[in-house]
Design an enzyme around this catalytic site. Structure first.
Site, PDB file in Angstrom:
ATOM      1  N   LYS B  76     -39.480  -2.619   5.493  1.00 35.79           N
ATOM      2  CA  LYS B  76     -38.648  -2.228   6.983  1.00 35.79           C
ATOM      3  C   LYS B  76     -37.945  -0.984   6.940  1.00 35.79           C
ATOM      4  O   LYS B  76     -37.247  -0.732   6.143  1.00 35.79           O
ATOM      5  CB  LYS B  76     -37.833  -3.463   7.596  1.00 35.79           C
ATOM      6  CG  LYS B  76     -37.523  -3.521   9.031  1.00 35.79           C
ATOM      7  CD  LYS B  76     -36.832  -4.761   9.542  1.00 35.79           C
ATOM      8  CE  LYS B  76     -36.409  -4.722  10.841  1.00 35.79           C
ATOM      9  NZ  LYS B  76     -35.444  -5.713  11.404  1.00 35.79           N
ATOM     10  N   SER B 151     -37.251  -8.353  15.363  1.00 38.25           N
ATOM     11  CA  SER B 151     -37.346  -6.767  15.346  1.00 38.25           C
ATOM     12  C   SER B 151     -38.307  -6.483  14.313  1.00 38.25           C
ATOM     13  O   SER B 151     -38.609  -5.423  14.121  1.00 38.25           O
ATOM     14  CB  SER B 151     -35.972  -6.297  15.331  1.00 38.25           C
ATOM     15  OG  SER B 151     -35.465  -6.475  14.150  1.00 38.25           O
ATOM     16  N   SER B 175     -34.757 -12.244  13.719  1.00 41.36           N
ATOM     17  CA  SER B 175     -35.929 -11.079  13.378  1.00 41.36           C
ATOM     18  C   SER B 175     -36.802 -11.040  12.401  1.00 41.36           C
ATOM     19  O   SER B 175     -37.648 -10.332  12.285  1.00 41.36           O
ATOM     20  CB  SER B 175     -34.887  -9.459  13.372  1.00 41.36           C
ATOM     21  OG  SER B 175     -34.510  -9.317  14.725  1.00 41.36           O
TER      22      SER B 175
END
Lengths: 95, 484
Positions: B76, B151, B175
């Site tokens: 990420k 997210s 998330s």
């Protein structure tokens, strides 16, 4: 709690956020909706409840006061938009 | 090759069926061929990946390999990676090349894992749909007109589409778990403090936790074991040994007490999702578990409490972006204040600005007690709900998300509706507990996630409970059409 345009401008100023004038009504509407939503918190009586700041109620761990990081000035300055002689440059503050 | 799990790939690498370089090239080729449909990567690091793969191959040949050695993964873009752009999904950091590695990055490198790129995400991890990214939305591999969740949507989509076997994510209000659910994969958010936050760009520091995405609980166990552990560089890191997650995976579920919070099965839950969850619970009964009705009475207050605490912490954390030391800087500033305001105004997107302003307001003079302290008091009540429940049950289960993946754009203009899509995940962050989502079936053709919530530091139990279910079901093996 409905926010007026002037309040949105004041909050934006406190946060040092430049907001376009024509976007202010949208922010006023959205921020008011969010604040109205969080008002629900007032439905519960929290008298005498200790605020919880850390989920495990841990306190800050202290480390020995010794140097652990090397000086990497040049490396960090490479990410800066504007530098001179190892210093960050900003617009003149003192006339 | 791309249908194999991490554990299967690791065994194949050990047997010399293929090299890490070949495996890495295969992953990069899939990204090049398929990611145009998904937009799950912000940066692909092909050269560095191949060089890391060759180093891993040397380790394997020397007999010095661990399970992760030579395994490609997607990272990420919130984790700092030395020498590689770390954007956090924001224009603000579009030009930011991290000068150091996050602890998670360092640990995965040391284990010999091969990073093939940085994944797309909601800007500064603020969003539940991946639509707030400066780099455009990520598409759900099960239906490219639907969101992947957020997210950590890029990481979830990349794993679901078999571009990589595993990926990293972060979870502040859901998330990891929500995108895992919406993309039909496995994701775990550990106990607060279990995974170091050093070099993980901060959104809400008392809630943020890193964790892995994988297709199976077993693979997630391998990843989490590598990511977790005490880090003196994170003052909230917990100094406690990491359990051997893989060793406990086969622990029997006989006698396991599963708590079902009535608040997670009420109005607002999609009927198709509810049916899938009921079926999964019946499967757990067949595995020997018993179901216990419980109540988490303050659940409805978790989203409002979160939207005070998280924006307050975000407004403080994001004050570091000033257009001076790194990140975006506006052109031709008139003076220093204009430099700050326009750099931040132009560098941040609308949702980030909204949250900074909510936080600024909640922390401003005269409002602090009414908002921030009140929210922290409610936070304690939410935590106490869980502690009471865990006196009677071993694990809590329910849906991860009230619905399946929604349409792109469907909730983008209505922040409060978007916030409510995290109703079942947010309380877990406020309490700091571990939570996991595993695929449990489909509703309207889209994946449904079952959420498992454990007591503090019971990641091992969650992984075992997930693993046992995956031994008797095959939802985790389903692959979206076009990515098989």
């Amino acid at each position: 709690m409905a926010l007026e345009a002037a309040q949105v401008e004041k909050i934006a100023h406190l946060a040092r956020l430049g907001i376009d004038a024509d976007a202010i009504p949208d922010y006023a509407r959205n921020l008011s909706a969010i604040l109205a939503f969080v008002e629900q918190l007032n439905r519960v009586d929290t008298t005498g409840v200790e605020p919880l700041a850390h989920p495990l109620e841990a306190t800050q761990r202290l480390r020995p006061d010794v140097v652990t990081e090397p000086n990497e000035r040049e490396k960090f300055l490479r990410n800066a938009p504007l530098t001179e002689d190892g210093l960050y440059l900003v617009p003149r503050v003192i006339e | 090759m791309h249908q194999k799990t991490l554990v299967e790939l690791s065994a194949a690498l050990g047997r010399g069926e293929f090299s890490s370089e070949e495996l890495t090239r295969a992953c990069l080729a899939r990204v090049a061929a398929l990611d145009g449909q998904l937009n799950s990567f912000i940066t692909v690091t092909g050269e560095q990946a191949l060089s890391a793969a060759r180093a891993a191959d040397r380790r394997i040949q020397a007999g010095e390999a661990g399970t992760l050695t030579g395994i490609p993964f997607a990272h990420k873009d919130i984790f700092c990676t030395e020498g590689v752009r770390t954007s956090c999904g924001s224009r603000m950091l579009d030009n930011f090349v991290a000068p150091y590695d996050a602890t998670v990055t360092r640990r995965l490198k040391d284990a010999g894992a091969v990073m093939i790129g940085k994944t797309n995400m909601d800007e500064f991890a603020m969003g539940s749909s991946n639509e707030t990214s400066y780099y455009g939305p990520v598409k759900n591999p099960w239906d490219t007109a639907a969101v992947p969740g957020g997210s950590s949507g890029g990481s979830a989509a990349a794993v679901a589409a078999r571009l990589v076997p595993v990926a990293t994510g972060t979870d502040t209000g859901g998330s990891i778990r929500q995108p895992a659910a919406l993309c039909g994969i496995t994701g775990i958010k550990p106990t607060y403090g279990r995974v170091s936050r050093y070099g993980m760009i901060a959104f809400a520091s008392s809630l943020d936790q890193g964790g892995p995405f994988a297709r199976t609980a077993e693979d997630a166990a391998v990843m989490l074991a590598a990511m977790a552990g005490f880090d003196p560089r994170d003052s909230t890191s917990v100094d406690r040994p990491v359990d051997d997650y893989r060793a406990g995976l086969s622990d029997s579920l006989r006698g396991l007490r599963i708590g079902l919070p009535k608040e997670y099965f009420g109005a607002g839950l999609d009927g198709g999702v509810a049916a899938v969850i009921e079926a999964a619970l019946a499967e757990y009964q067949r595995l020997g578990a018993t179901l216990v009705d419980i109540s988490l009475p303050n659940t409805a207050l978790s989203v409002p409490a979160y939207y005070v605490v998280a924006p307050a912490e975000c407004s403080s954390n994001l004050s570091r972006f000033d257009g001076v030391r790194y990140g975006y800087r506006a052109e031709n500033p008139r003076d220093l204040e204009d430099l700050y305001k326009r750099s931040r105004g132009e560098g941040f997107g609308a949702e980030v600005k909204r949250r900074i302003m909510i936080g600024t307001y909640a922390l401003s003079a005269g409002y602090y007690d009414a908002y921030y302290l009140k929210a922290q008091q409610v936070r304690r009540l939410i935590r106490e709900d869980f502690l009471r429940a865990f006196e009677r049950v071993d694990v809590i289960m329910g849906p991860t998300s009230p619905g399946v993946a929604f349409r792109l754009g469907e909730k983008a203009d209505d922040p409060v509706t978007m916030y409510l899509s995290d109703i079942y995940t947010i309380a877990v962050n406020l309490a700091g507990l571990p939570g996991m989502s595993i695929p449990a079936g489909f509703a309207a053709g889209l994946p449904v996630g079952l959420q498992l919530i454990g007591n503090y530091f019971e990641e091992g139990r969650l992984l075992a409970v997930g693993h046992q279910y995956q031994q008797v079901t095959d939802w985790h093996l389903r692959c979206p059409q076009g990515f098989a």
